[in-house]
Scaffold this motif. Sequence first.
Motif, PDB file in Angstrom:
ATOM      1  N   ALA A 266       0.835  -1.196   0.000  1.00 21.21           N
ATOM      2  CA  ALA A 266       0.000   0.000   0.000  1.00 21.21           C
ATOM      3  C   ALA A 266       0.870   1.247   0.000  1.00 21.21           C
ATOM      4  N   GLY A 267       1.955   1.196   0.736  1.00 21.16           N
ATOM      5  CA  GLY A 267       2.748   2.403   0.920  1.00 21.16           C
ATOM      6  C   GLY A 267       3.818   2.606  -0.130  1.00 21.16           C
ATOM      7  N   ILE A 268       4.158   1.526  -0.803  1.00 20.43           N
ATOM      8  CA  ILE A 268       5.236   1.627  -1.781  1.00 20.43           C
ATOM      9  C   ILE A 268       4.665   1.314  -3.151  1.00 20.43           C
ATOM     10  N   GLY A 269       4.956   2.197  -4.079  1.00 21.47           N
ATOM     11  CA  GLY A 269       4.407   1.999  -5.418  1.00 21.47           C
ATOM     12  C   GLY A 269       5.519   1.853  -6.429  1.00 21.47           C
ATOM     13  N   SER A 270       5.185   2.207  -7.647  1.00 24.67           N
ATOM     14  CA  SER A 270       6.162   2.026  -8.709  1.00 24.67           C
ATOM     15  C   SER A 270       7.394   2.914  -8.511  1.00 24.67           C
ATOM     16  N   SER A 271       7.263   3.915  -7.623  1.00 26.02           N
ATOM     17  CA  SER A 271       8.393   4.838  -7.460  1.00 26.02           C
ATOM     18  C   SER A 271       9.650   4.143  -6.950  1.00 26.02           C
ATOM     19  N   VAL A 272       9.468   3.079  -6.185  1.00 25.81           N
ATOM     20  CA  VAL A 272      10.666   2.427  -5.660  1.00 25.81           C
ATOM     21  C   VAL A 272      11.436   1.774  -6.807  1.00 25.81           C
ATOM     22  N   MET A 273      10.724   1.420  -7.883  1.00 30.82           N
ATOM     23  CA  MET A 273      11.409   0.835  -9.034  1.00 30.82           C
ATOM     24  C   MET A 273      12.118   1.929  -9.824  1.00 30.82           C
TER      25      MET A 273
ATOM     26  N   HIS B 102      17.007   8.043   2.108  1.00 32.47           N
ATOM     27  CA  HIS B 102      15.715   8.596   1.700  1.00 32.47           C
ATOM     28  C   HIS B 102      14.598   7.554   1.648  1.00 32.47           C
ATOM     29  N   TRP B 103      14.968   6.288   1.707  1.00 35.73           N
ATOM     30  CA  TRP B 103      13.962   5.222   1.715  1.00 35.73           C
ATOM     31  C   TRP B 103      14.113   4.338   2.950  1.00 35.73           C
ATOM     32  N   GLY B 104      14.623   4.915   4.025  1.00 31.32           N
ATOM     33  CA  GLY B 104      14.950   4.092   5.192  1.00 31.32           C
ATOM     34  C   GLY B 104      14.110   4.397   6.418  1.00 31.32           C
TER      35      GLY B 104
ATOM     36  N   ILE C 224       8.022   8.509   9.217  1.00 33.51           N
ATOM     37  CA  ILE C 224       6.986   9.452   8.784  1.00 33.51           C
ATOM     38  C   ILE C 224       5.708   8.682   8.446  1.00 33.51           C
ATOM     39  N   TYR C 225       5.882   7.544   7.782  1.00 31.80           N
ATOM     40  CA  TYR C 225       4.729   6.712   7.423  1.00 31.80           C
ATOM     41  C   TYR C 225       4.024   6.183   8.660  1.00 31.80           C
ATOM     42  N   CYS C 226       4.815   5.760   9.636  1.00 31.71           N
ATOM     43  CA  CYS C 226       4.254   5.033  10.777  1.00 31.71           C
ATOM     44  C   CYS C 226       3.554   5.959  11.764  1.00 31.71           C
TER      45      CYS C 226
ATOM     46  N   THR D  38       2.618  12.705  -8.021  1.00 34.61           N
ATOM     47  CA  THR D  38       4.058  12.548  -8.209  1.00 34.61           C
ATOM     48  C   THR D  38       4.356  11.107  -8.619  1.00 34.61           C
ATOM     49  N   THR D  39       3.708  10.159  -7.952  1.00 33.53           N
ATOM     50  CA  THR D  39       3.919   8.746  -8.284  1.00 33.53           C
ATOM     51  C   THR D  39       3.503   8.425  -9.722  1.00 33.53           C
ATOM     52  N   ILE D  40       2.289   8.819 -10.080  1.00 34.67           N
ATOM     53  CA  ILE D  40       1.815   8.496 -11.436  1.00 34.67           C
ATOM     54  C   ILE D  40       2.648   9.245 -12.464  1.00 34.67           C
TER      55      ILE D  40
ATOM     56  N   PHE E 144      12.423  17.418  -0.350  1.00 32.40           N
ATOM     57  CA  PHE E 144      11.400  16.893  -1.263  1.00 32.40           C
ATOM     58  C   PHE E 144      10.946  15.519  -0.810  1.00 32.40           C
ATOM     59  N   TYR E 145      11.888  14.638  -0.484  1.00 21.71           N
ATOM     60  CA  TYR E 145      11.512  13.283  -0.106  1.00 21.71           C
ATOM     61  C   TYR E 145      10.645  13.257   1.137  1.00 21.71           C
ATOM     62  N   TRP E 146      11.076  14.005   2.177  1.00 24.18           N
ATOM     63  CA  TRP E 146      10.274  13.963   3.406  1.00 24.18           C
ATOM     64  C   TRP E 146       8.874  14.472   3.120  1.00 24.18           C
ATOM     65  N   ALA E 147       8.786  15.531   2.302  1.00 30.27           N
ATOM     66  CA  ALA E 147       7.463  16.065   1.978  1.00 30.27           C
ATOM     67  C   ALA E 147       6.617  15.021   1.259  1.00 30.27           C
ATOM     68  N   TRP E 148       7.265  14.279   0.377  1.00 28.43           N
ATOM     69  CA  TRP E 148       6.526  13.281  -0.393  1.00 28.43           C
ATOM     70  C   TRP E 148       6.002  12.180   0.523  1.00 28.43           C
ATOM     71  N   TRP E 149       6.856  11.738   1.448  1.00 28.56           N
ATOM     72  CA  TRP E 149       6.400  10.723   2.402  1.00 28.56           C
ATOM     73  C   TRP E 149       5.299  11.299   3.289  1.00 28.56           C
ATOM     74  N   ILE E 150       5.424  12.580   3.664  1.00 26.14           N
ATOM     75  CA  ILE E 150       4.396  13.196   4.509  1.00 26.14           C
ATOM     76  C   ILE E 150       3.063  13.257   3.761  1.00 26.14           C
ATOM     77  N   ALA E 151       3.129  13.575   2.474  1.00 28.64           N
ATOM     78  CA  ALA E 151       1.896  13.673   1.687  1.00 28.64           C
ATOM     79  C   ALA E 151       1.121  12.357   1.723  1.00 28.64           C
ATOM     80  N   TYR E 152       1.859  11.243   1.712  1.00 26.24           N
ATOM     81  CA  TYR E 152       1.227   9.927   1.744  1.00 26.24           C
ATOM     82  C   TYR E 152       0.889   9.447   3.156  1.00 26.24           C
ATOM     83  N   ALA E 153       1.544  10.055   4.163  1.00 21.39           N
ATOM     84  CA  ALA E 153       1.517   9.467   5.505  1.00 21.39           C
ATOM     85  C   ALA E 153       0.122   9.290   6.116  1.00 21.39           C
TER      86      ALA E 153
ATOM     87  N   THR F 163      -2.034  -1.046  -7.103  1.00 18.36           N
ATOM     88  CA  THR F 163      -2.423  -1.331  -5.714  1.00 18.36           C
ATOM     89  C   THR F 163      -2.365  -0.053  -4.877  1.00 18.36           C
ATOM     90  N   THR F 164      -1.352   0.765  -5.128  1.00 16.75           N
ATOM     91  CA  THR F 164      -1.255   2.010  -4.370  1.00 16.75           C
ATOM     92  C   THR F 164      -2.417   2.941  -4.711  1.00 16.75           C
ATOM     93  N   MET F 165      -2.678   3.073  -6.013  1.00 18.80           N
ATOM     94  CA  MET F 165      -3.751   3.988  -6.417  1.00 18.80           C
ATOM     95  C   MET F 165      -5.100   3.474  -5.981  1.00 18.80           C
TER      96      MET F 165
END
Length: 531
Positions: free
Chosen positions: A101-108, A144-146, A152-154, A208-210, A339-348, A446-448
Amino acid sequence: MEDIQTADPKVDKLIFGMAFIVILAFATPLVLWPAEGKALLGTALSWVTKTIGWMFLWFAIGALAVLLYFAFGKYANVRFGGAEATPEFSTLSWIAMLFCAGIGSSVMYWGTIEWAYYYAGPPFGVEPKSKDALEWAGAYGLFHWGVAAWSIYCLPALPLGYALWNRTTPSMRLSTACSGVIGHASEGFAGKLIDVMFMFGLIGGISTTIGLGTPMLSAGLSELLGIERTFMLDAAVICVWGGLFGFSVYTGLDKGIRILSDINVWLVGVLLGCAFLFGPKMFQLDMLTNSIGLFFEHYLSMSFNSDPVTKAENILAAQAAGETYVAASGTFSEWWTMFYWAWWIAYAPFMGLFVARISRGRTFQQLIAAELVAGTIGCWLFFAVLGNTSMFFQLDGTMDVNAMIANGQAPEAIIQTIKLLGDRIWPLGWLLVLVFVVLAFIFGATTMDSSAYTLAAVASQEDGVRHEPARWHRFLWAIVLACVALSLLYVGGKDTLSALQSASVVVAVPLVPILVMSVISLFKWLREDFA
Ligand code: NM2
């Protein structure tokens, strides 16, 4: 309208209306005046990172500190649903769902080529394209992915889960999770505003993901089918993507997402397994080991790296030249960590809601461990295998990733890495590209899908605990997501990255105080309940 959906929860007109207006107000000018729209987004991005970027850094550190307290302090064994509650899902599928749910195509996307950006523009004044730059590039991807990112997600999952399972009136709203601070205002306009901000954040994050995923998929398809990558192909990709989540919307949350998540896990295994077995194993392992060392040694300096001097110099130089300051040409920290923290916050908050919903019967400590440890390891695998392979190809001259990126061909660089990797197995590069493309499609879907579900749940009068939001309503949000992403791609033209980064950064700003409020509420509740 009333009778058609007597069984479905009614739409909350105020939230729904406000969300739509905010989104239209955001997207319409972008489409009508793309050039000005892009400039405006750039200005907004610069303003945020320049003025309150430091706040994102503190937020990430603070989130980790709070979670460590919850994981090891006196509330560690508080269980969602009460002391007797039992988990609904097996631990393994719980973790898989949480990750998918939390990780999408961006990790690829970033897992494969993030290093190249840091290699060309390293932090801490390191010489670009030097050995040190490459080593830092390995470590910064992990950063940035750790753990900080997953903190932030949790963080919001705790107050949201507690509000859902342990309070007397269950609710799936971020506004309710803040009610410990704002009291009854959470049921009035202030509460609705919080929920709209939540929706706005999620839509920005997903765009951002799409927006990143689409060109990557197009590049994959153009490689497989031998056609050219154009805006039309991008648009077609978004439509097919929409169709795929249409499918999972219509088969219902459980079936759709579970089938896709299962296929997903298998394909990840195939892709990463092949990439490890047939890739430059020794380099992958060496680089991972070294990066982990750098990561731990420099955790604090990376976390607090705000580039104050370079930034001040840039601002002064811009002033002297009579220009406005543009963060996009600014510092490593603004361009990346903030940017990264903001992106994770947007999803959090979305992630928090979803995780809350699947976490009945789990303790605070279990939830924190699952997200921080399993989430981090899951992301790191992509970087270790795909990213280090791509790095190796740069080193041994197989391909010039940096030149391709400089040429605006980041998506092609990703696909080429996969193809060349596949070619090492046999001349079967295309097969691995196919796996990659299918995986990215499903990962994104799945994310969307879970986000469209959540958006609809938040904009319905009932919470999504007992009643699923109406199907048309969920589908509508899926279409909105696709449209916003399409408009950002259109605006971005050849250089979409900064437009996409701006979208996440801007929407994250109001979420920071909201999330802080939800955590304070949680403390209040716990003190009441465990006095
Ligand atoms: N995050 C993890 O596309 C995705 O992977 C969704 C992106 C926030 C950077 C999440």
